[in-house]
Each structure stands twice: as C-alpha cells, then as structure tokens.
Design an enzyme around this catalytic site. Sequence first.
Site, short mmCIF file in Angstrom:
data_model
loop_
_atom_site.label_atom_id
_atom_site.label_comp_id
_atom_site.label_asym_id
_atom_site.label_seq_id
_atom_site.Cartn_x
_atom_site.Cartn_y
_atom_site.Cartn_z
N CYS A 187 0.82 -1.22 0.00
CA CYS A 187 0.00 0.00 0.00
C CYS A 187 0.86 1.27 0.00
CB CYS A 187 -0.93 -0.02 1.22
SG CYS A 187 -1.82 1.54 1.43
N THR B 120 -8.68 -0.66 6.59
CA THR B 120 -7.57 -0.16 5.77
C THR B 120 -6.26 -0.15 6.54
OG1 THR B 120 -8.16 2.09 6.43
CG2 THR B 120 -9.04 1.33 4.33
N TYR C 81 -4.83 5.01 -9.32
CA TYR C 81 -5.95 4.09 -9.04
C TYR C 81 -7.15 4.46 -9.91
CZ TYR C 81 -3.56 2.03 -5.05
OH TYR C 81 -2.67 1.34 -4.26
#
Length: 308
Positions: free
Chosen positions: A43, A108, A171
């Site tokens: 990430c 997350t 993204y």
Amino acid sequence: MAYMKQGGWLSDGDAEGLVYIDTFGEFGEVEAGRYHLYVSYACPFAHRPLLTMQLMGLQNKIGFSSVSPFTYEGSWKFDKDYPDHNLGERCLLDVYKRAKADYSGKITVPVLWDNASNTISSNDSLGISIWLAEAWDSVKESDVDLLPSDQREAILSRCEWINDNINVAVYRAGFSRQQDEYEKSALEVFDTLAALDAELSTKRFIMGNRLTLADVCLFPSLIRFDSVYYIHYKLNKQLLSQFPNLWGYVLDMMQLSACRDTSPQDYFKQHYFSAQTDINPNKIIPIGPTIDWDSEQSAALVAQRQSM
Ligand SMILES: N[C@@H](CCC(=O)N[C@@H](CS)C(=O)NCC(=O)O)C(=O)O
C-alpha cells in the site's frame, strides 16, 4: 466491496447507506515501545508512515507488522510469513474490532495501534506521518527533518497535490470501467509525471535540496510504477525508467536503506496481481521486470543527482 458494519463482516457487501463511524485520531504521549504500526508493504499510503519511521531511525522505538500480500475474503490477513508481531491477531479486522467492537467502515492500512490505551490511534497515513515527523523529532536517531517548520505549509500543500495527482490518480486510471474515462485519467497521470520530471531536472528533492514529507508521499507511487502500475493499471504510455529525472530520483532514494528495505518488488506484485481480481481475474503474476538498482548506469545517474 469488503467492509464492517457495526462490528459485522461483509466480504462482498453494498456499502450504500453505511454510516462510517470513525472515532480514531487521538495520539498519546511519545514513548518507546508503546505504539505498533500495521501496514501492507503493497500500500503506497501505508508506505508513508513506514518510510517516515525508518528515515527518522525510530525502528527501535516503534514496532511494525506487514499483513500478508494475499488477502482473505477481500481483506487483510496475517500468516506465518507475515504475522502480527504485536497482538498476534489473524486478520486486521480483529485489530479494528479490539479498538471498536461495533466498528463500521473499511479495514484499511495503515493502522497505528497504541498499546497503552489499547486502541487505534489513527488509520490516516498522512496524519500518522505528520505526527511522527513532529512529535518524535526530539527522539529520532537520524538527522533528517521531514517537516521543517519554515516550510511546513508548503510541504503539506505539496503532499496534498501529490496525493490527488499521483497517489490516487493511478488508481483512478487503473479502476476505470469506461474507455474514455481510462484514457483521460491515464493521460493525466502522464502529464503530471512529465511536469514532475521537468521540475526534478533542477533540484534533487521536491522541496529543493532537503528530503521532506513531500518525497515520502511521492516515492511510494513511483517505486510501484514499472513493476505494477505500468501493466496492471495499463499506465503504459511510458515506463517510469524512461523519464530521466524521475528515474534518477527513484534510484537516488533507493540508496537509502529506509526506501530499499520497505520496497519489496515481489511482494508488490504478489498483492496487486492476486488481490485486485476485477482487473486480473486469473491472478497471474507477471515474471518481470528485473530492475537493477545498482547497475553502472544506475550508479552514474545517482552520482549526478547527488551532486545537484
Ligand atoms: N485514508 C487512508 C487510505 C489508505 C488506503 O486506501 N489503504 C488501502 C490500501 S492501498 C486499503 O487498506 N484498502 C482496503 C480496502 O479498501 O478494503 C490513508 O491514506 O491512510
């Protein structure tokens, strides 16, 4: 979409009407051994606090765990290769549940866990990074100053710009469902990269000659570009390594153990290509690219950047 609704797990739920009750965001006192940072090496947002911590030399004061590159029911899990070194949980959702049994929202990374108050301090990557850079400044074991007060506002505004135009923009392109939407988003990414390449032709780092939080925000997306975004998100107008200044910048950053140790290319690929099945349903992980960070050519580019 996978998320929690009032403590219950929905591995493929409809998030409409979901009330996000996010009560995190309280940092306690600076104390060695008190906090634990949960990340996924994949990430780019979690990469920010991990890099911040390592650039400041806080590894002996704050622990961290990375979840597995492979997900379970669409969410982060630990396994024998990537265990939870702090609480021994099996999934990140269990860490969220410990903090708030009726949590509603996405699971997350990053998560900063506070062992003293037994809860999550924050799950906001930039917020954690700013707190580390400022609150831990007096106990750091390196001489970097990632958020010097004379440039604070300018650095934070640059972080926001990088977030919107690079970190999130890749993204947007990668998850496009329409041809025109994809083309527009992908071309915007390349316009931004071209602008950054021009900008970095005259300075070593984003804010000039010192490494700051702006670089901590930019580097994570660049280091994933050629091995993941180029193919997985169809951002293939050009390889990052074909932008001379951006590539020199990445190679220069990769000379720092904080950057090198937190950028495992195989892990990046394992996660993106196996977990984002909307884009890659058969979970095939590409064999390349092989990037030699230390070739003679790379060393020459690094020397050039370091003399700027
Ligand atoms: N607001 C968060 C966003 C972090 C984020 O988007 N993390 C992604 C991984 S790159 C995540 O954990 N996604 C899990 C999910 O959406 O279920 C931050 O910047 O800290």
